[in-house]
Design an enzyme around this catalytic site. Structure first.
Site, PDB file in Angstrom:
ATOM      1  N   HIS A  67      68.474 -35.116  50.590  1.00 43.52           N
ATOM      2  CA  HIS A  67      68.399 -36.230  49.645  1.00 43.52           C
ATOM      3  C   HIS A  67      67.462 -35.896  48.476  1.00 43.52           C
ATOM      4  O   HIS A  67      67.824 -36.051  47.316  1.00 43.52           O
ATOM      5  CB  HIS A  67      67.922 -37.484  50.395  1.00 43.52           C
ATOM      6  CG  HIS A  67      67.748 -38.694  49.524  1.00 43.52           C
ATOM      7  ND1 HIS A  67      68.593 -39.780  49.594  1.00 43.52           N
ATOM      8  CD2 HIS A  67      66.836 -38.984  48.565  1.00 43.52           C
ATOM      9  CE1 HIS A  67      68.190 -40.678  48.698  1.00 43.52           C
ATOM     10  NE2 HIS A  67      67.124 -40.224  48.071  1.00 43.52           N
ATOM     11  N   GLU A  68      66.272 -35.408  48.815  1.00 34.98           N
ATOM     12  CA  GLU A  68      65.287 -35.114  47.758  1.00 34.98           C
ATOM     13  C   GLU A  68      65.741 -33.941  46.893  1.00 34.98           C
ATOM     14  O   GLU A  68      65.486 -33.912  45.688  1.00 34.98           O
ATOM     15  CB  GLU A  68      63.911 -34.823  48.367  1.00 34.98           C
ATOM     16  CG  GLU A  68      63.327 -35.924  49.242  1.00 34.98           C
ATOM     17  CD  GLU A  68      63.353 -37.311  48.618  1.00 34.98           C
ATOM     18  OE1 GLU A  68      63.258 -37.426  47.380  1.00 34.98           O
ATOM     19  OE2 GLU A  68      63.502 -38.295  49.375  1.00 34.98           O
ATOM     20  N   HIS A  71      67.936 -35.112  44.081  1.00 38.45           N
ATOM     21  CA  HIS A  71      67.123 -35.550  42.937  1.00 38.45           C
ATOM     22  C   HIS A  71      66.642 -34.325  42.158  1.00 38.45           C
ATOM     23  O   HIS A  71      66.725 -34.263  40.937  1.00 38.45           O
ATOM     24  CB  HIS A  71      65.865 -36.301  43.415  1.00 38.45           C
ATOM     25  CG  HIS A  71      66.120 -37.679  43.935  1.00 38.45           C
ATOM     26  ND1 HIS A  71      66.746 -38.660  43.204  1.00 38.45           N
ATOM     27  CD2 HIS A  71      65.798 -38.257  45.121  1.00 38.45           C
ATOM     28  CE1 HIS A  71      66.804 -39.782  43.921  1.00 38.45           C
ATOM     29  NE2 HIS A  71      66.242 -39.554  45.096  1.00 38.45           N
TER      30      HIS A  71
HETATM   31 ZN   LIG Z   1      65.940 -40.940  46.551  1.00 34.15          ZN
END
Ligand SMILES: [Zn+2]
Ligand SMILES: [Zn+2]
Length: 154
Positions: A67-68, A71
């Site tokens: 998830h990170e 980003h």
């Molecule tokens: Zn996030």
């Protein structure tokens, strides 16, 4: 798991799922409370909540890293890196990531709120498990006024 292993894991997942190197730092940050991890826009570092490793092990850390890293890579590529962006949703699905991490078990320790009060005169800090009305109390050290300063969970 130590920071060094977390770093190696982040680099490995980055290559394996994103086909791009992770050139910044991945570290544990014990101050994160409700989130499993976060990506820092300014420094490009990724911080992971160590409680997620303690409760759920490496599997959940990998999920959070995916998830990170979405980003991270989208931000560096100048694409839509926010949760609401199409780029983000598509990349997250492609690497098998998840939008939200599991909730942490709400044991007594994570639930407990500590109230902080401080004397405005001498600066002495009082910690209380229960909320209190500071107007009804005076500092035990100097009899100064007390005010509420902060509320944290531990
Ligand atoms: Zn996030
Ligand atoms: Zn005082």
């Amino acid at each position: 798991m130590q920071d060094m292993e977390l770093q190696a894991l982040a680099e490995q997942i980055s290559e394996q799922y994103f086909g791009r190197p992770f050139k910044h730092r991945a570290i544990f940050n014990a101050h994160l409370r409700t989130t499993g991890g976060r990506y820092m826009l300014q420094t490009h570092h990724i911080e992971i909540n160590p409680k997620y490793f303690q409760y759920y092990g490496t599997t959940e850390v990998i999920a959070i890293l995916k998830h990170e890293l979405c980003h991270y890579h989208l931000h560096l590529l100048g694409k839509g890196y926010r949760h609401r962006d199409r780029d983000f949703k598509e990349l997250l699905a492609k690497v098998g990531g998840q939008m939200h991490c599991k909730p942490l078990p709400q044991d007594e320790k994570t639930k407990r709120t500590i109230h902080f009060y401080q004397c405005v005169e001498c600066g002495l800090v009082y910690k209380r498990k229960r909320r209190m009305d500071p107007r009804k109390y005076a500092c035990g050290n100097c009899s100064g006024k007390i005010q509420k300063v902060e509320e944290i969970l531990d």
